[in-house]
Design a protein around this motif. Structure first.
Motif, PDB file in Angstrom:
ATOM      1  N   GLU A  88      49.084  27.922  35.536  1.00  0.00           N
ATOM      2  CA  GLU A  88      49.068  26.788  34.605  1.00  0.00           C
ATOM      3  C   GLU A  88      49.675  25.551  35.247  1.00  0.00           C
ATOM      4  OE1 GLU A  88      49.892  26.463  29.914  1.00  0.00           O
ATOM      5  OE2 GLU A  88      51.659  27.009  31.098  1.00  0.00           O
ATOM      6  N   ASP A  89      50.783  25.705  35.950  1.00  0.00           N
ATOM      7  CA  ASP A  89      51.435  24.558  36.593  1.00  0.00           C
ATOM      8  C   ASP A  89      50.574  23.958  37.692  1.00  0.00           C
ATOM      9  OD1 ASP A  89      53.593  24.910  34.939  1.00  0.00           O
ATOM     10  OD2 ASP A  89      54.855  25.884  36.433  1.00  0.00           O
ATOM     11  N   ASP A  90      49.716  24.770  38.289  1.00  0.00           N
ATOM     12  CA  ASP A  90      48.875  24.316  39.400  1.00  0.00           C
ATOM     13  C   ASP A  90      47.403  24.317  38.992  1.00  0.00           C
ATOM     14  OD1 ASP A  90      48.776  23.327  41.971  1.00  0.00           O
ATOM     15  OD2 ASP A  90      48.605  25.289  42.926  1.00  0.00           O
ATOM     16  N   LYS A  91      47.157  24.143  37.685  1.00  0.00           N
ATOM     17  CA  LYS A  91      45.810  24.319  37.142  1.00  0.00           C
ATOM     18  C   LYS A  91      44.801  23.367  37.767  1.00  0.00           C
ATOM     19  CE  LYS A  91      44.948  22.892  32.926  1.00  0.00           C
ATOM     20  NZ  LYS A  91      44.908  22.850  31.445  1.00  0.00           N
ATOM     21  N   ASP A  92      45.160  22.117  37.960  1.00  0.00           N
ATOM     22  CA  ASP A  92      44.202  21.149  38.492  1.00  0.00           C
ATOM     23  C   ASP A  92      43.747  21.538  39.898  1.00  0.00           C
ATOM     24  OD1 ASP A  92      44.380  19.730  36.162  1.00  0.00           O
ATOM     25  OD2 ASP A  92      45.753  18.216  36.945  1.00  0.00           O
ATOM     26  N   ALA A  93      44.688  21.977  40.723  1.00  0.00           N
ATOM     27  CA  ALA A  93      44.328  22.387  42.088  1.00  0.00           C
ATOM     28  C   ALA A  93      43.469  23.646  42.062  1.00  0.00           C
ATOM     29  CB  ALA A  93      45.587  22.622  42.921  1.00  0.00           C
ATOM     30  N   PHE A  94      43.818  24.604  41.214  1.00  0.00           N
ATOM     31  CA  PHE A  94      43.007  25.808  41.087  1.00  0.00           C
ATOM     32  C   PHE A  94      41.597  25.458  40.636  1.00  0.00           C
ATOM     33  CE2 PHE A  94      46.747  28.597  41.246  1.00  0.00           C
ATOM     34  CZ  PHE A  94      46.209  29.747  41.804  1.00  0.00           C
ATOM     35  N   ALA A  95      41.469  24.608  39.615  1.00  0.00           N
ATOM     36  CA  ALA A  95      40.154  24.264  39.073  1.00  0.00           C
ATOM     37  C   ALA A  95      39.310  23.526  40.102  1.00  0.00           C
ATOM     38  CB  ALA A  95      40.318  23.418  37.814  1.00  0.00           C
ATOM     39  N   ARG A  96      39.926  22.609  40.803  1.00  0.00           N
ATOM     40  CA  ARG A  96      39.191  21.845  41.812  1.00  0.00           C
ATOM     41  C   ARG A  96      38.684  22.755  42.933  1.00  0.00           C
ATOM     42  NH1 ARG A  96      39.172  16.516  41.544  1.00  0.00           N
ATOM     43  NH2 ARG A  96      38.428  15.285  43.322  1.00  0.00           N
ATOM     44  N   LEU A  97      39.540  23.661  43.348  1.00  0.00           N
ATOM     45  CA  LEU A  97      39.156  24.607  44.386  1.00  0.00           C
ATOM     46  C   LEU A  97      38.020  25.509  43.901  1.00  0.00           C
ATOM     47  CD1 LEU A  97      39.732  25.762  47.205  1.00  0.00           C
ATOM     48  CD2 LEU A  97      41.452  27.250  46.166  1.00  0.00           C
ATOM     49  N   GLU A  98      38.097  25.942  42.651  1.00  0.00           N
ATOM     50  CA  GLU A  98      37.038  26.773  42.073  1.00  0.00           C
ATOM     51  C   GLU A  98      35.709  26.030  42.083  1.00  0.00           C
ATOM     52  OE1 GLU A  98      37.205  30.381  39.349  1.00  0.00           O
ATOM     53  OE2 GLU A  98      37.267  29.951  41.477  1.00  0.00           O
ATOM     54  N   SER A  99      35.704  24.782  41.653  1.00  0.00           N
ATOM     55  CA  SER A  99      34.465  24.014  41.599  1.00  0.00           C
ATOM     56  C   SER A  99      33.873  23.796  42.985  1.00  0.00           C
ATOM     57  CB  SER A  99      34.713  22.662  40.919  1.00  0.00           C
ATOM     58  OG  SER A  99      34.917  22.829  39.531  1.00  0.00           O
ATOM     59  N   GLU A 100      34.707  23.514  43.962  1.00  0.00           N
ATOM     60  CA  GLU A 100      34.200  23.296  45.321  1.00  0.00           C
ATOM     61  C   GLU A 100      33.701  24.595  45.936  1.00  0.00           C
ATOM     62  OE1 GLU A 100      35.137  20.577  47.892  1.00  0.00           O
ATOM     63  OE2 GLU A 100      35.905  19.077  46.511  1.00  0.00           O
ATOM     64  N   ASP A 101      34.275  25.710  45.525  1.00  0.00           N
ATOM     65  CA  ASP A 101      33.935  26.990  46.140  1.00  0.00           C
ATOM     66  C   ASP A 101      32.691  27.612  45.528  1.00  0.00           C
ATOM     67  OD1 ASP A 101      34.396  28.987  48.021  1.00  0.00           O
ATOM     68  OD2 ASP A 101      35.726  30.128  46.723  1.00  0.00           O
ATOM     69  N   CYS A 102      32.513  27.497  44.186  1.00  0.00           N
ATOM     70  CA  CYS A 102      31.352  28.159  43.562  1.00  0.00           C
ATOM     71  C   CYS A 102      30.385  27.186  42.914  1.00  0.00           C
ATOM     72  CB  CYS A 102      31.806  29.202  42.545  1.00  0.00           C
ATOM     73  SG  CYS A 102      32.418  28.537  40.988  1.00  0.00           S
ATOM     74  N   GLY A 103      30.744  25.895  42.796  1.00  0.00           N
ATOM     75  CA  GLY A 103      29.795  24.889  42.347  1.00  0.00           C
ATOM     76  C   GLY A 103      29.785  24.585  40.871  1.00  0.00           C
ATOM     77  N   ALA A 159      39.427  46.887  42.726  1.00  0.00           N
ATOM     78  CA  ALA A 159      38.726  45.925  41.863  1.00  0.00           C
ATOM     79  C   ALA A 159      37.812  45.058  42.726  1.00  0.00           C
ATOM     80  CB  ALA A 159      39.728  45.056  41.111  1.00  0.00           C
ATOM     81  N   ILE A 160      36.540  45.035  42.380  1.00  0.00           N
ATOM     82  CA  ILE A 160      35.547  44.239  43.105  1.00  0.00           C
ATOM     83  C   ILE A 160      34.919  43.278  42.107  1.00  0.00           C
ATOM     84  CG2 ILE A 160      33.464  44.288  44.508  1.00  0.00           C
ATOM     85  CD1 ILE A 160      34.176  47.173  45.280  1.00  0.00           C
ATOM     86  N   THR A 161      35.045  41.984  42.369  1.00  0.00           N
ATOM     87  CA  THR A 161      34.705  40.970  41.367  1.00  0.00           C
ATOM     88  C   THR A 161      33.631  40.011  41.879  1.00  0.00           C
ATOM     89  OG1 THR A 161      36.612  39.660  42.108  1.00  0.00           O
ATOM     90  CG2 THR A 161      36.922  41.105  40.206  1.00  0.00           C
ATOM     91  N   PRO A 162      32.904  39.343  40.959  1.00  0.00           N
ATOM     92  CA  PRO A 162      31.758  38.508  41.326  1.00  0.00           C
ATOM     93  C   PRO A 162      32.140  37.056  41.569  1.00  0.00           C
ATOM     94  CG  PRO A 162      31.829  38.733  38.965  1.00  0.00           C
ATOM     95  CD  PRO A 162      33.014  39.509  39.492  1.00  0.00           C
ATOM     96  N   TRP A 163      31.101  36.255  41.840  1.00  0.00           N
ATOM     97  CA  TRP A 163      31.316  34.870  42.218  1.00  0.00           C
ATOM     98  C   TRP A 163      31.051  33.879  41.093  1.00  0.00           C
ATOM     99  CZ3 TRP A 163      26.547  33.142  41.100  1.00  0.00           C
ATOM    100  CH2 TRP A 163      25.450  33.983  41.344  1.00  0.00           C
ATOM    101  N   ASN A 164      30.554  34.325  39.946  1.00  0.00           N
ATOM    102  CA  ASN A 164      30.197  33.343  38.914  1.00  0.00           C
ATOM    103  C   ASN A 164      31.402  32.878  38.092  1.00  0.00           C
ATOM    104  OD1 ASN A 164      30.240  35.977  37.894  1.00  0.00           O
ATOM    105  ND2 ASN A 164      28.778  35.531  36.275  1.00  0.00           N
ATOM    106  N   TYR A 165      32.418  33.733  37.958  1.00  0.00           N
ATOM    107  CA  TYR A 165      33.694  33.349  37.353  1.00  0.00           C
ATOM    108  C   TYR A 165      34.801  33.916  38.257  1.00  0.00           C
ATOM    109  CZ  TYR A 165      31.119  32.124  33.128  1.00  0.00           C
ATOM    110  OH  TYR A 165      30.246  31.546  32.228  1.00  0.00           O
ATOM    111  N   PRO A 166      34.995  33.337  39.438  1.00  0.00           N
ATOM    112  CA  PRO A 166      35.788  33.999  40.480  1.00  0.00           C
ATOM    113  C   PRO A 166      37.207  34.378  40.069  1.00  0.00           C
ATOM    114  CG  PRO A 166      34.528  32.198  41.422  1.00  0.00           C
ATOM    115  CD  PRO A 166      34.368  32.090  39.933  1.00  0.00           C
ATOM    116  N   LEU A 167      37.997  33.409  39.621  1.00  0.00           N
ATOM    117  CA  LEU A 167      39.377  33.744  39.267  1.00  0.00           C
ATOM    118  C   LEU A 167      39.450  34.444  37.921  1.00  0.00           C
ATOM    119  CD1 LEU A 167      42.351  33.504  40.198  1.00  0.00           C
ATOM    120  CD2 LEU A 167      42.515  31.538  38.663  1.00  0.00           C
ATOM    121  N   LEU A 168      38.691  33.978  36.948  1.00  0.00           N
ATOM    122  CA  LEU A 168      38.789  34.518  35.594  1.00  0.00           C
ATOM    123  C   LEU A 168      38.455  36.006  35.574  1.00  0.00           C
ATOM    124  CD1 LEU A 168      39.214  34.210  32.579  1.00  0.00           C
ATOM    125  CD2 LEU A 168      36.844  33.407  32.382  1.00  0.00           C
ATOM    126  N   MET A 169      37.352  36.400  36.200  1.00  0.00           N
ATOM    127  CA  MET A 169      36.976  37.808  36.168  1.00  0.00           C
ATOM    128  C   MET A 169      37.924  38.668  36.991  1.00  0.00           C
ATOM    129  SD  MET A 169      32.870  38.110  35.855  1.00  0.00           S
ATOM    130  CE  MET A 169      32.070  37.555  34.346  1.00  0.00           C
TER     131      MET A 169
END
Length: 517
Positions: A88-103, A159-169
């Motif tokens: 939560e404290d680093d949410k903006d950086a996490f979100a930005r990285l997510e968008s650049e990584d999976c689109g 645990a093996i997770t997909p790319w469409n919701y990378p961190l959330l899943m």
């Protein structure tokens, strides 16, 4: 921009809560920005030896003094809340990285981060409740015995997770597993691993003991295959495609490991002619297929429209599809909120796969009412796209698709809506249930009795009435048939990582005297 300080110091393989720079042998793979096709960074490509090391670290932690059944629910809850606070404290950086990584558009990534934090807090509460549970007393017919049941962590989780919701899943598996007291070896998709790698760097500071959470970046082979088949893993939890899920299950079948599979879908939305608000209905139709560029396992990609309203609804869908902004994931939209309405697909091969489905559908007789390919380069500048770059596919609507056509039966995993008409309720139900998949479906009608009747008749694990795609951490998630088995989220997500143990004690010096005194 991507948080470059993190990327310059990216340590994508974590063991024993000590971060290492590279996998054995120095193998790497590239993480590309799907909006620009540019290199974000190189990641360590975990090998079988790295999987061995991660599983050994997880096993040592589980059997050690600070985790597993030796830990308290309060202790585990504190770690999960600390992880949630750090994200939560680093949410903006996490979100930005997510968008650049999976689109995905930044506003969707921000929402994913919020849901990840909510999941960590939800399972922290369940961990505390679990820790406060007393053994369940079981009534048995012999007063000489006392029988109790306790629930305890089942062990090491792969645990093996997909790319469409990378961190959330990933969090939706990691949080309940840790809440139960299990240890985890997480292998995120190689197409979007960066936020999971970033999460790994928070583990030690959150109070997790060495080995409780181990994150491996790597390709499906050898990393995912080695983890699925590893004899040191007690359960494999996989989310992804049906073919890969079948391989995971076959690999796990060679040993004692349990398996949970959350696989694909081909959801149907049935729209009756008594809908009260056509605009709201069309909103839900578009939400069901264009959100996250259609890269959603629960997407309601098969639209069954009553013939009386077919033309009117299709016309509205085309209007909405034409208004969708297909652009860079970090752009500002017309309303001033940061984010495009629809970003690129995750990779070049995924884009080509979707375009192949569309092309073959046309060859089979389908008609493309809109979309059908990448957006025109002419409007690239206004949508923050680079001409000729990015893995984009425009919102696509197909009609004239037969019930036996590949486009109607196979999971496309892109922004492609197939539309058919029906006359009677039974006809619509038969068409909706005529699928190898059984994850999710939707029914739209003003008749509450009909909605309930159809919901009970649909052979899926999730039914939405007069909506599509709402998902809540408190409610179970999973499907029937080829969509997999087991449930995630809610208390069911926690129970997936708990074993049930019977403890029976004998009163005093009583014995059966079967062999005499």
């Amino acid at each position: 921009m991507v948080p470059t300080g993190f990327l310059k110091n990216l340590h994508p393989i974590v063991f024993d809560a000590a971060v290492v720079d590279a996998c054995r042998g120095g193998a790497t793979f590239e993480s590309l920005n799907p909006a620009t096709e540019e290199l974000i960074c190189s990641c360590a490509n975990a090998q079988a030896e790295d999987v061995d090391k991660a599983v050994a670290a997880a096993r040592a932690c589980f059997e050690g003094p600070n985790w597993g059944f030796k830990s308290t629910g309060a202790q585990r809850a504190a770690c999960l809340r600390a992880m949630g606070k750090a994200i939560e404290d680093d949410k903006d950086a996490f979100a930005r990285l997510e968008s650049e990584d999976c689109g995905k558009p930044i506003k969707e990534s921000v929402d994913d981060m919020d849901q990840a934090v909510e999941a960590l807090r939800f399972y922290a509460d369940l961990a505390e409740n679990l820790g406060a549970e007393e053994p369940e007393e079981i009534a048995v017919p012999d007063d000489s015995f006392r029988t109790r049941v306790v629930r305890e962590p089942i062990g090491v989780i792969g645990a093996i997770t997909p790319w469409n919701y990378p961190l959330l899943m990933a969090v939706q598996k990691v949080a309940p597993a840790l809440a139960a007291g299990c240890t985890v070896v997480l292998k995120p998709s190689e197409l979007a691993p960066l936020t999971c790698a970033r999460m790994a760097t928070l583990a030690e500071a959150a109070g997790l003991p060495a080995g409780a959470l181990n994150v491996l970046t790597g390709e499906g082979s050898p990393a995912g295959a080695s983890l699925s088949a590893h004899r040191g893993v007690d359960k494999v939890s996989f989310t992804g495609s049906v073919p890969t899920g079948q391989k995971v299950m076959a690999a796990a079948a060679g040993g004692p490991a349990g398996v949970h599979l959350e696989l694909g879908g081909k959801g149907a939305m049935i729209v009756f002619d008594d809908i009260e608000d056509i605009d709201a209905t069309v909103d839900w139709i578009c939400m069901g297929i264009f959100f996250n560029s259609g890269q959603v396992c629960s997407a309601t990609s098969r639209l069954l429209l009553h013939s009386k309203i077919h033309d009117k609804v299709v016309a509205k869908i085309l209007e909405r599809a034409a208004s969708v902004t297909v652009g860079g994931p970090l752009r500002a939209d017309d309303k001033g909120a940061e984010g495009a309405c629809m970003g690129p697909l995750v990779s070049g091969p995924q884009r080509d796969k979707v375009l192949g489905f569309i092309s073959r559908a046309v060859d089979a007789g389908a008609k493309v009412l809109c979309g059908g390919g990448p957006p025109p380069d002419a409007d690239a500048a206004s949508t923050d796209r680079k001409p000729g770059k990015g893995y984009y596919v425009s919102p696509t609507v197909l009609t004239g698709v037969k019930e036996t056509d590949e486009a109607w039966t196979a999971e496309i995993f892109g922004p492609v809506l197939c539309v058919r008409q029906f006359e009677e309720e039974d006809e619509a139900l038969a068409a909706a249930n005529n699928s190898e998949f059984g994850l999710a479906a939707s029914v739209m009608s003003a008749d509450k009795d009909r909605c309930e009747r159809v919901a009970r008749a649909l052979r899926v694990g999730i039914v939405w009435q007069n909506c599509s795609q709402p998902a809540f951490i408190q409610a179970p998630w999973g499907g029937y048939k080829k969509s997999g088995f087991g449930r995630e989220l809610g208390r069911w997500g926690l129970e997936a990582f708990l074993g049930v143990k019977q403890i029976t004690s004998c009163a005093g010096s009583f014995s059966y005297e079967w062999y005499g005194k």
